[in-house]
Motif scaffolding. Structure first.
Motif, short mmCIF file in Angstrom:
data_model
loop_
_atom_site.label_atom_id
_atom_site.label_comp_id
_atom_site.label_asym_id
_atom_site.label_seq_id
_atom_site.Cartn_x
_atom_site.Cartn_y
_atom_site.Cartn_z
N ASP A 1 -33.15 39.19 13.38
CA ASP A 1 -34.29 39.85 12.73
C ASP A 1 -35.57 39.03 12.84
N GLY A 2 -35.78 38.39 13.99
CA GLY A 2 -37.01 37.66 14.25
C GLY A 2 -37.12 36.30 13.61
N ARG A 3 -36.01 35.78 13.08
CA ARG A 3 -36.07 34.44 12.48
C ARG A 3 -34.72 33.75 12.56
N ILE A 4 -34.74 32.47 12.34
CA ILE A 4 -33.52 31.67 12.33
C ILE A 4 -32.78 31.91 11.01
N ARG A 5 -31.49 32.13 11.12
CA ARG A 5 -30.64 32.30 9.94
C ARG A 5 -29.43 31.39 10.12
N TYR A 6 -28.67 31.23 9.06
CA TYR A 6 -27.49 30.37 9.13
C TYR A 6 -26.27 31.14 8.66
N ILE A 7 -25.20 30.97 9.40
CA ILE A 7 -23.93 31.60 9.07
C ILE A 7 -22.89 30.50 8.85
N PHE A 8 -21.76 30.90 8.27
CA PHE A 8 -20.69 29.97 7.97
C PHE A 8 -19.37 30.57 8.41
N ASP A 9 -18.48 29.73 8.91
CA ASP A 9 -17.14 30.17 9.29
C ASP A 9 -16.30 30.31 8.02
N ILE A 10 -15.29 31.14 8.11
CA ILE A 10 -14.41 31.34 6.96
C ILE A 10 -13.75 30.04 6.53
N SER A 11 -13.54 29.12 7.47
CA SER A 11 -12.94 27.82 7.12
C SER A 11 -13.86 26.99 6.22
N GLN A 12 -15.12 27.36 6.13
CA GLN A 12 -16.08 26.66 5.28
C GLN A 12 -16.19 27.30 3.90
N THR A 13 -15.32 28.27 3.62
CA THR A 13 -15.39 29.02 2.36
C THR A 13 -14.09 28.90 1.58
N CYS A 14 -14.15 29.35 0.33
CA CYS A 14 -12.94 29.46 -0.49
C CYS A 14 -13.02 30.78 -1.25
N LEU A 15 -11.87 31.28 -1.62
CA LEU A 15 -11.80 32.51 -2.37
C LEU A 15 -12.22 32.25 -3.81
N LEU A 16 -13.13 33.06 -4.31
CA LEU A 16 -13.63 32.88 -5.67
C LEU A 16 -12.55 33.20 -6.69
N TYR A 17 -11.85 34.29 -6.48
CA TYR A 17 -10.74 34.68 -7.35
C TYR A 17 -9.80 35.54 -6.53
N THR A 18 -8.61 35.70 -7.00
CA THR A 18 -7.63 36.50 -6.29
C THR A 18 -7.65 37.90 -6.88
N SER A 19 -7.92 38.86 -6.03
CA SER A 19 -7.91 40.24 -6.49
C SER A 19 -6.54 40.84 -6.17
N PRO A 20 -6.15 41.88 -6.88
CA PRO A 20 -4.83 42.47 -6.62
C PRO A 20 -4.78 43.08 -5.23
N SER A 21 -3.62 43.02 -4.63
CA SER A 21 -3.45 43.64 -3.32
C SER A 21 -3.39 45.15 -3.50
N PRO A 22 -3.64 45.91 -2.44
CA PRO A 22 -3.57 47.37 -2.55
C PRO A 22 -2.20 47.84 -3.03
N ARG A 23 -1.14 47.12 -2.65
CA ARG A 23 0.21 47.48 -3.09
C ARG A 23 0.34 47.35 -4.61
N ASP A 24 -0.24 46.27 -5.17
CA ASP A 24 -0.19 46.08 -6.62
C ASP A 24 -0.93 47.20 -7.35
N VAL A 25 -2.03 47.65 -6.81
CA VAL A 25 -2.83 48.70 -7.42
C VAL A 25 -2.07 50.02 -7.39
N GLU A 26 -1.40 50.32 -6.25
CA GLU A 26 -0.66 51.57 -6.12
C GLU A 26 0.52 51.63 -7.07
N GLU A 27 1.16 50.49 -7.34
CA GLU A 27 2.32 50.46 -8.21
C GLU A 27 1.95 50.60 -9.68
N SER A 28 0.71 50.35 -10.04
CA SER A 28 0.28 50.42 -11.45
C SER A 28 0.18 51.84 -11.94
#
Length: 108
Positions: free
Chosen positions: A81-108
């Protein structure tokens, strides 16, 4: 030298490296499959900065996926978009919280 000039030099040098031999070309082609959402110049720039990238996104995109970039991580420079931006690889991140899997939601 400006940061945009640095980007141009990075892409130029990367292009020369990739085209210099078949082995490097094959490595880049495999890598490009992981960065298909970026144009060729940005894919080359990403490859030159971190050839082990598997999934990359901007900080705000990782936040949308409930991921946080580890403190002190160095961003990977791209031109968007006409300027320098910065991205990060997934290896540079961590999961903030664990959300339920779709299977867990369907079983509820």
């Amino acid at each position: 030298m400006s940061i945009i000039e640095d980007y141009k030099v990075l892409v130029k040098n990367g292009t020369e490296k990739i085209l210099s031999n078949g082995g490097e070309w094959n490595k880049w082609l495999k890598f490009a499959g992981n960065t298909y959402t970026y144009d060729v110049n940005n894919s080359i720039a990403i490859y030159m900065q971190n050839p082990k990238v598997t999934a990359a996104a901007e900080l705000t995109e990782w936040n949308d996926y409930s991921r946080r970039v580890h403190k002190g991580q160095k961003g990977i420079m791209i031109y968007k978009d006409g300027r320098i931006r910065y991205i990060f690889d997934i290896s540079q991140t961590c999961l903030l919280y664990t959300s339920p899997s779709p299977r867990d939601v369907e079983e509820s």
